[in-house]
Write a protein that holds these residues in place. Structure first.
Motif, PDB file in Angstrom:
ATOM      1  N   LYS A 125       4.917  12.739  -5.105  1.00  0.00           N
ATOM      2  CA  LYS A 125       5.493  11.400  -5.281  1.00  0.00           C
ATOM      3  C   LYS A 125       6.989  11.354  -4.933  1.00  0.00           C
ATOM      4  CE  LYS A 125       2.243  10.135  -8.971  1.00  0.00           C
ATOM      5  NZ  LYS A 125       1.141  10.705  -8.363  1.00  0.00           N
ATOM      6  N   PRO A 126       7.341  11.676  -3.677  1.00  0.00           N
ATOM      7  CA  PRO A 126       8.751  11.619  -3.299  1.00  0.00           C
ATOM      8  C   PRO A 126       9.266  10.185  -3.360  1.00  0.00           C
ATOM      9  CG  PRO A 126       7.385  11.986  -1.364  1.00  0.00           C
ATOM     10  CD  PRO A 126       6.483  12.036  -2.555  1.00  0.00           C
ATOM     11  N   THR A 127      10.573  10.052  -3.527  1.00  0.00           N
ATOM     12  CA  THR A 127      11.153   8.707  -3.605  1.00  0.00           C
ATOM     13  C   THR A 127      10.867   7.953  -2.319  1.00  0.00           C
ATOM     14  OG1 THR A 127      13.252   9.532  -2.776  1.00  0.00           O
ATOM     15  CG2 THR A 127      12.995   9.419  -5.174  1.00  0.00           C
ATOM     16  N   ASN A 128      10.716   6.663  -2.454  1.00  0.00           N
ATOM     17  CA  ASN A 128      10.349   5.814  -1.323  1.00  0.00           C
ATOM     18  C   ASN A 128      11.604   5.419  -0.550  1.00  0.00           C
ATOM     19  OD1 ASN A 128       8.829   4.331   0.400  1.00  0.00           O
ATOM     20  ND2 ASN A 128       8.399   2.660  -1.022  1.00  0.00           N
ATOM     21  N   GLY A 129      12.233   6.387   0.075  1.00  0.00           N
ATOM     22  CA  GLY A 129      13.456   6.143   0.817  1.00  0.00           C
ATOM     23  C   GLY A 129      13.213   6.106   2.309  1.00  0.00           C
ATOM     24  N   LEU A 130      14.310   6.111   3.035  1.00  0.00           N
ATOM     25  CA  LEU A 130      14.241   6.049   4.490  1.00  0.00           C
ATOM     26  C   LEU A 130      13.513   7.257   5.078  1.00  0.00           C
ATOM     27  CD1 LEU A 130      15.044   4.652   7.133  1.00  0.00           C
ATOM     28  CD2 LEU A 130      17.207   5.911   7.025  1.00  0.00           C
ATOM     29  N   LEU A 131      13.762   8.436   4.534  1.00  0.00           N
ATOM     30  CA  LEU A 131      13.126   9.648   5.054  1.00  0.00           C
ATOM     31  C   LEU A 131      11.604   9.580   4.932  1.00  0.00           C
ATOM     32  CD1 LEU A 131      13.581  12.434   6.310  1.00  0.00           C
ATOM     33  CD2 LEU A 131      13.759  13.355   3.996  1.00  0.00           C
TER      34      LEU A 131
ATOM     35  N   LYS B 297       9.739   6.851   4.708  1.00  0.00           N
ATOM     36  CA  LYS B 297       9.237   5.802   5.617  1.00  0.00           C
ATOM     37  C   LYS B 297       9.210   6.308   7.061  1.00  0.00           C
ATOM     38  CE  LYS B 297      10.455   1.824   2.878  1.00  0.00           C
ATOM     39  NZ  LYS B 297      11.617   1.384   2.184  1.00  0.00           N
ATOM     40  N   LEU B 298      10.292   6.973   7.460  1.00  0.00           N
ATOM     41  CA  LEU B 298      10.323   7.525   8.821  1.00  0.00           C
ATOM     42  C   LEU B 298       9.218   8.551   9.027  1.00  0.00           C
ATOM     43  CD1 LEU B 298      14.152   8.009   9.454  1.00  0.00           C
ATOM     44  CD2 LEU B 298      12.613   6.447  10.650  1.00  0.00           C
ATOM     45  N   HIS B 299       8.998   9.393   8.026  1.00  0.00           N
ATOM     46  CA  HIS B 299       7.953  10.397   8.164  1.00  0.00           C
ATOM     47  C   HIS B 299       6.575   9.758   8.328  1.00  0.00           C
ATOM     48  CE1 HIS B 299       4.763  13.030   6.482  1.00  0.00           C
ATOM     49  NE2 HIS B 299       5.195  13.730   7.528  1.00  0.00           N
ATOM     50  N   VAL B 300       6.255   8.817   7.455  1.00  0.00           N
ATOM     51  CA  VAL B 300       4.924   8.211   7.501  1.00  0.00           C
ATOM     52  C   VAL B 300       4.700   7.474   8.815  1.00  0.00           C
ATOM     53  CG1 VAL B 300       3.450   6.447   6.448  1.00  0.00           C
ATOM     54  CG2 VAL B 300       4.639   8.098   5.010  1.00  0.00           C
ATOM     55  N   TRP B 301       5.668   6.691   9.247  1.00  0.00           N
ATOM     56  CA  TRP B 301       5.473   5.915  10.470  1.00  0.00           C
ATOM     57  C   TRP B 301       5.472   6.788  11.719  1.00  0.00           C
ATOM     58  CZ3 TRP B 301       2.848   1.829  10.338  1.00  0.00           C
ATOM     59  CH2 TRP B 301       2.864   1.033   9.196  1.00  0.00           C
ATOM     60  N   THR B 302       6.307   7.833  11.756  1.00  0.00           N
ATOM     61  CA  THR B 302       6.235   8.731  12.911  1.00  0.00           C
ATOM     62  C   THR B 302       4.927   9.510  12.906  1.00  0.00           C
ATOM     63  OG1 THR B 302       7.526  10.422  11.735  1.00  0.00           O
ATOM     64  CG2 THR B 302       8.733   8.973  13.264  1.00  0.00           C
TER      65      THR B 302
ATOM     66  N   MET C 122       0.854  -1.171   0.000  1.00  0.00           N
ATOM     67  CA  MET C 122       0.000   0.000   0.000  1.00  0.00           C
ATOM     68  C   MET C 122       0.908   1.244   0.000  1.00  0.00           C
ATOM     69  SD  MET C 122      -2.895   1.146   2.823  1.00  0.00           S
ATOM     70  CE  MET C 122      -3.525  -0.502   2.925  1.00  0.00           C
ATOM     71  N   SER C 123       0.550   2.231  -0.773  1.00  0.00           N
ATOM     72  CA  SER C 123       1.363   3.450  -0.885  1.00  0.00           C
ATOM     73  C   SER C 123       1.291   4.269   0.403  1.00  0.00           C
ATOM     74  CB  SER C 123       0.881   4.298  -2.056  1.00  0.00           C
ATOM     75  OG  SER C 123      -0.376   4.873  -1.761  1.00  0.00           O
ATOM     76  N   HIS C 124       2.290   5.134   0.581  1.00  0.00           N
ATOM     77  CA  HIS C 124       2.280   6.020   1.743  1.00  0.00           C
ATOM     78  C   HIS C 124       1.046   6.919   1.717  1.00  0.00           C
ATOM     79  CE1 HIS C 124       6.134   4.633   2.930  1.00  0.00           C
ATOM     80  NE2 HIS C 124       6.829   5.280   1.999  1.00  0.00           N
ATOM     81  N   SER C 125       0.697   7.396   0.540  1.00  0.00           N
ATOM     82  CA  SER C 125      -0.468   8.257   0.402  1.00  0.00           C
ATOM     83  C   SER C 125      -1.731   7.545   0.875  1.00  0.00           C
ATOM     84  CB  SER C 125      -0.626   8.700  -1.057  1.00  0.00           C
ATOM     85  OG  SER C 125      -1.771   9.493  -1.211  1.00  0.00           O
ATOM     86  N   LYS C 126      -1.896   6.309   0.488  1.00  0.00           N
ATOM     87  CA  LYS C 126      -3.095   5.538   0.856  1.00  0.00           C
ATOM     88  C   LYS C 126      -3.131   5.252   2.360  1.00  0.00           C
ATOM     89  CE  LYS C 126      -6.700   3.050  -0.491  1.00  0.00           C
ATOM     90  NZ  LYS C 126      -7.820   3.530  -1.255  1.00  0.00           N
ATOM     91  N   LYS C 127      -1.975   4.902   2.950  1.00  0.00           N
ATOM     92  CA  LYS C 127      -1.921   4.656   4.400  1.00  0.00           C
ATOM     93  C   LYS C 127      -2.374   5.893   5.168  1.00  0.00           C
ATOM     94  CE  LYS C 127       2.086   1.767   4.126  1.00  0.00           C
ATOM     95  NZ  LYS C 127       3.525   1.879   4.079  1.00  0.00           N
ATOM     96  N   LEU C 128      -1.816   7.039   4.782  1.00  0.00           N
ATOM     97  CA  LEU C 128      -2.161   8.279   5.468  1.00  0.00           C
ATOM     98  C   LEU C 128      -3.617   8.666   5.229  1.00  0.00           C
ATOM     99  CD1 LEU C 128       1.121  10.240   4.724  1.00  0.00           C
ATOM    100  CD2 LEU C 128       0.370   9.437   6.968  1.00  0.00           C
ATOM    101  N   LEU C 129      -4.116   8.420   4.021  1.00  0.00           N
ATOM    102  CA  LEU C 129      -5.504   8.751   3.696  1.00  0.00           C
ATOM    103  C   LEU C 129      -6.484   7.900   4.507  1.00  0.00           C
ATOM    104  CD1 LEU C 129      -7.256  10.540   1.873  1.00  0.00           C
ATOM    105  CD2 LEU C 129      -7.222   8.687   0.196  1.00  0.00           C
ATOM    106  N   ILE C 130      -6.217   6.614   4.620  1.00  0.00           N
ATOM    107  CA  ILE C 130      -7.088   5.729   5.407  1.00  0.00           C
ATOM    108  C   ILE C 130      -7.075   6.145   6.879  1.00  0.00           C
ATOM    109  CG2 ILE C 130      -7.354   3.368   6.277  1.00  0.00           C
ATOM    110  CD1 ILE C 130      -6.435   2.424   3.453  1.00  0.00           C
TER     111      ILE C 130
ATOM    112  N   SER D  50      -1.017  13.054   3.082  1.00  0.00           N
ATOM    113  CA  SER D  50      -1.418  12.098   2.049  1.00  0.00           C
ATOM    114  C   SER D  50      -1.431  12.757   0.677  1.00  0.00           C
ATOM    115  CB  SER D  50      -2.805  11.529   2.378  1.00  0.00           C
ATOM    116  OG  SER D  50      -3.302  10.762   1.315  1.00  0.00           O
ATOM    117  N   MET D  51      -1.979  13.963   0.616  1.00  0.00           N
ATOM    118  CA  MET D  51      -2.013  14.689  -0.657  1.00  0.00           C
ATOM    119  C   MET D  51      -0.608  15.070  -1.130  1.00  0.00           C
ATOM    120  SD  MET D  51      -5.082  14.620  -1.670  1.00  0.00           S
ATOM    121  CE  MET D  51      -5.111  13.001  -0.927  1.00  0.00           C
TER     122      MET D  51
END
Length: 129
Positions: free
Chosen positions: A59-65, A67-72, A1-9, A52-53
């Motif tokens: 569409k930033p690259t799916n890097g460590l930054l 991932k850290l942003h979305v999970w925090t 699932m994309s970061h955008s979708k996780k945050l949107l849900i 999410s928007m």
């Protein structure tokens, strides 16, 4: 699932919780949940939705930054609101110091998320040019 979708849900879930809390306060005539209600809607619904928007548009690259942003963001938003609820309403029989530390640590995780988002916005190229 994309970061955008996780945050949107997650944003949609917070929106439903916020509406239910508002309806409960209006029906009960009690505004005891007002600070929590505000944080559920501003941190949970509005912030997660705007992030999410950002992920959908830029569409930033799916890097460590990212991932850290979305999970925090997710952990901080959930933790801050849950910590605030437990600390302010004292609904769970926990030592006050535990609920206060949980509340503060969760808020700190959320603050880190905002800082990571600032870094993301600065380093993200503008594709409009």
């Amino acid at each position: 699932m994309s970061h955008s979708k996780k945050l949107l849900i997650a944003s949609a879930i917070f929106g439903v919780i916020g509406v239910m809390m508002g309806a409960h306060m209006a029906g009960a005539g009690s505004y005891a949940l007002r600070p929590i209600h505000a944080h559920v809607l501003v941190v949970g619904w509005l912030s997660l939705f705007s992030w999410s928007m950002f992920y959908k548009v830029y569409k930033p690259t799916n890097g460590l930054l990212t991932k850290l942003h979305v999970w925090t963001a997710l952990i901080g938003a959930i933790g801050l609101n849950l910590g605030m609820y437990v600390f302010m309403l004292d609904v769970v029989p926990l030592p006050e110091v535990f609920s206060l530390i949980f509340y503060i640590v969760s808020g700190s995780v959320l603050a880190i998320s905002f800082i990571l988002f600032l870094i993301l916005t600065i380093i993200q190229p503008d594709y409009d040019k």
